[in-house]
Design a protein around this motif. Structure first.
Motif, PDB file in Angstrom:
ATOM      1  N   UNK A 233       0.856  -1.188   0.000  1.00  8.19           N
ATOM      2  CA  UNK A 233       0.000   0.000   0.000  1.00  8.19           C
ATOM      3  C   UNK A 233       0.887   1.231   0.000  1.00  8.19           C
ATOM      4  N   UNK A 234       0.592   2.162  -0.895  1.00  9.68           N
ATOM      5  CA  UNK A 234       1.344   3.414  -0.988  1.00  9.68           C
ATOM      6  C   UNK A 234       0.380   4.561  -0.729  1.00  9.68           C
ATOM      7  N   UNK A 235       0.644   5.305   0.327  1.00 11.68           N
ATOM      8  CA  UNK A 235      -0.130   6.482   0.680  1.00 11.68           C
ATOM      9  C   UNK A 235       0.705   7.699   0.306  1.00 11.68           C
ATOM     10  N   UNK A 236       0.168   8.554  -0.560  1.00 14.89           N
ATOM     11  CA  UNK A 236       0.875   9.760  -0.996  1.00 14.89           C
ATOM     12  C   UNK A 236       0.327  10.934  -0.191  1.00 14.89           C
ATOM     13  N   UNK A 237       1.235  11.635   0.507  1.00  8.64           N
ATOM     14  CA  UNK A 237       0.821  12.678   1.446  1.00  8.64           C
ATOM     15  C   UNK A 237       1.520  14.005   1.164  1.00  8.64           C
TER      16      UNK A 237
ATOM     17  N   UNK B  27       8.618  16.987   7.700  1.00  8.97           N
ATOM     18  CA  UNK B  27       8.219  16.158   6.558  1.00  8.97           C
ATOM     19  C   UNK B  27       9.427  15.383   6.029  1.00  8.97           C
ATOM     20  N   UNK B  28       9.154  14.223   5.455  1.00  9.18           N
ATOM     21  CA  UNK B  28      10.231  13.380   4.937  1.00  9.18           C
ATOM     22  C   UNK B  28       9.820  12.789   3.594  1.00  9.18           C
ATOM     23  N   UNK B  29      10.763  12.135   2.946  1.00  8.46           N
ATOM     24  CA  UNK B  29      10.515  11.585   1.613  1.00  8.46           C
ATOM     25  C   UNK B  29       9.668  10.320   1.652  1.00  8.46           C
ATOM     26  N   UNK B  30      10.074   9.343   2.470  1.00 13.55           N
ATOM     27  CA  UNK B  30       9.343   8.076   2.512  1.00 13.55           C
ATOM     28  C   UNK B  30       9.452   7.460   3.899  1.00 13.55           C
ATOM     29  N   UNK B  31       8.362   6.906   4.358  1.00 10.53           N
ATOM     30  CA  UNK B  31       8.333   6.134   5.598  1.00 10.53           C
ATOM     31  C   UNK B  31       7.809   4.749   5.254  1.00 10.53           C
ATOM     32  N   UNK B  32       8.420   3.741   5.853  1.00 12.03           N
ATOM     33  CA  UNK B  32       7.998   2.366   5.592  1.00 12.03           C
ATOM     34  C   UNK B  32       7.498   1.726   6.874  1.00 12.03           C
TER      35      UNK B  32
ATOM     36  N   UNK C 194       3.722   2.149   2.689  1.00 10.10           N
ATOM     37  CA  UNK C 194       4.649   3.258   2.498  1.00 10.10           C
ATOM     38  C   UNK C 194       3.871   4.555   2.559  1.00 10.10           C
ATOM     39  N   UNK C 195       4.453   5.576   3.156  1.00  9.00           N
ATOM     40  CA  UNK C 195       3.927   6.934   3.075  1.00  9.00           C
ATOM     41  C   UNK C 195       4.969   7.749   2.314  1.00  9.00           C
ATOM     42  N   UNK C 196       4.542   8.297   1.198  1.00 10.91           N
ATOM     43  CA  UNK C 196       5.435   9.027   0.300  1.00 10.91           C
ATOM     44  C   UNK C 196       5.114  10.514   0.384  1.00 10.91           C
TER      45      UNK C 196
ATOM     46  N   UNK D 166       9.424   5.155  -3.740  1.00  9.59           N
ATOM     47  CA  UNK D 166       8.696   3.890  -3.584  1.00  9.59           C
ATOM     48  C   UNK D 166       9.684   2.729  -3.565  1.00  9.59           C
ATOM     49  N   UNK D 167      10.665   2.760  -4.431  1.00  9.91           N
ATOM     50  CA  UNK D 167      11.694   1.712  -4.435  1.00  9.91           C
ATOM     51  C   UNK D 167      12.449   1.710  -3.108  1.00  9.91           C
ATOM     52  N   UNK D 168      12.866   2.867  -2.642  1.00 13.72           N
ATOM     53  CA  UNK D 168      13.617   2.964  -1.388  1.00 13.72           C
ATOM     54  C   UNK D 168      12.798   2.381  -0.228  1.00 13.72           C
ATOM     55  N   UNK D 169      11.544   2.775  -0.149  1.00 10.79           N
ATOM     56  CA  UNK D 169      10.678   2.250   0.906  1.00 10.79           C
ATOM     57  C   UNK D 169      10.469   0.751   0.787  1.00 10.79           C
TER      58      UNK D 169
END
Length: 160
Positions: free
Chosen positions: A53-57, A75-80, A98-100, A124-127
């Motif tokens: 699941x990818x949540x874009x914020x 704020x940050x780039x990605x959280x997993x 993931x929260x992007x 998304x890849x990093x997460x």
């Protein structure tokens, strides 16, 4: 159809990972590139039948999530958020969530002179790599993770 707009598929025609998108809207091209990156990462680890699941914020939601889960109100780039449980509705194993940070991606893409689609796919890849157990805390782990990111993104025609 452009290379970036093709859906992520394996040779069998079935994706290795079902990706569910929510939150802020991102382009079809960005989602497709990100999903192809996830497919390649899973292929390298010989994994299939996964969901993500990818949540874009925006910055405000990113900062709130970052504070709640990591005690850092920026704020940050990605959280997993790893999972690993079965997803009975799809018959898959959940990699996690993931929260992007879309606002972060826009700023960083502009600074790097890179299309936003590529920046989002990298996040998304990093997460996803974090969900697969890769880490970037110490130098050797970071070098391994970033080499893998460069290889996957390179396979997609993206230089990072």
């Amino acid at each position: 159809m452009s290379k970036a707009a093709r859906p992520a598929r394996t040779v069998s025609g079935r994706p290795r990972c079902h990706v569910e998108w929510s939150g802020l809207e991102v382009s079809v091209a960005a989602r497709s590139l990100a999903e192809r990156a996830v497919e390649l990462a899973l292929k390298r680890d010989k994994l299939r039948q996964r969901s993500l699941c990818v949540l874009v914020v925006d910055d405000a939601e990113s900062a709130k999530l970052h504070d709640t889960h990591f005690a850092d109100a920026t704020p940050t780039d990605v959280m997993s958020f790893p999972d690993g449980s079965p997803d009975p509705s799809l018959g898959l194993t959940r990699l996690g969530d993931l929260a992007i940070g879309l606002d972060v991606a826009r700023r960083v893409a502009a600074q790097r002179g890179r299309p936003i689609d590529e920046e989002l796919a990298l996040y998304v890849l990093h997460g996803t790599l974090h969900l697969l157990g890769y880490d970037d805390i110490d130098d050797s782990d970071r070098d391994e993770m970033w080499a893998l990111q460069r290889a996957v993104m390179g396979d997609l025609g993206v230089t990072i």
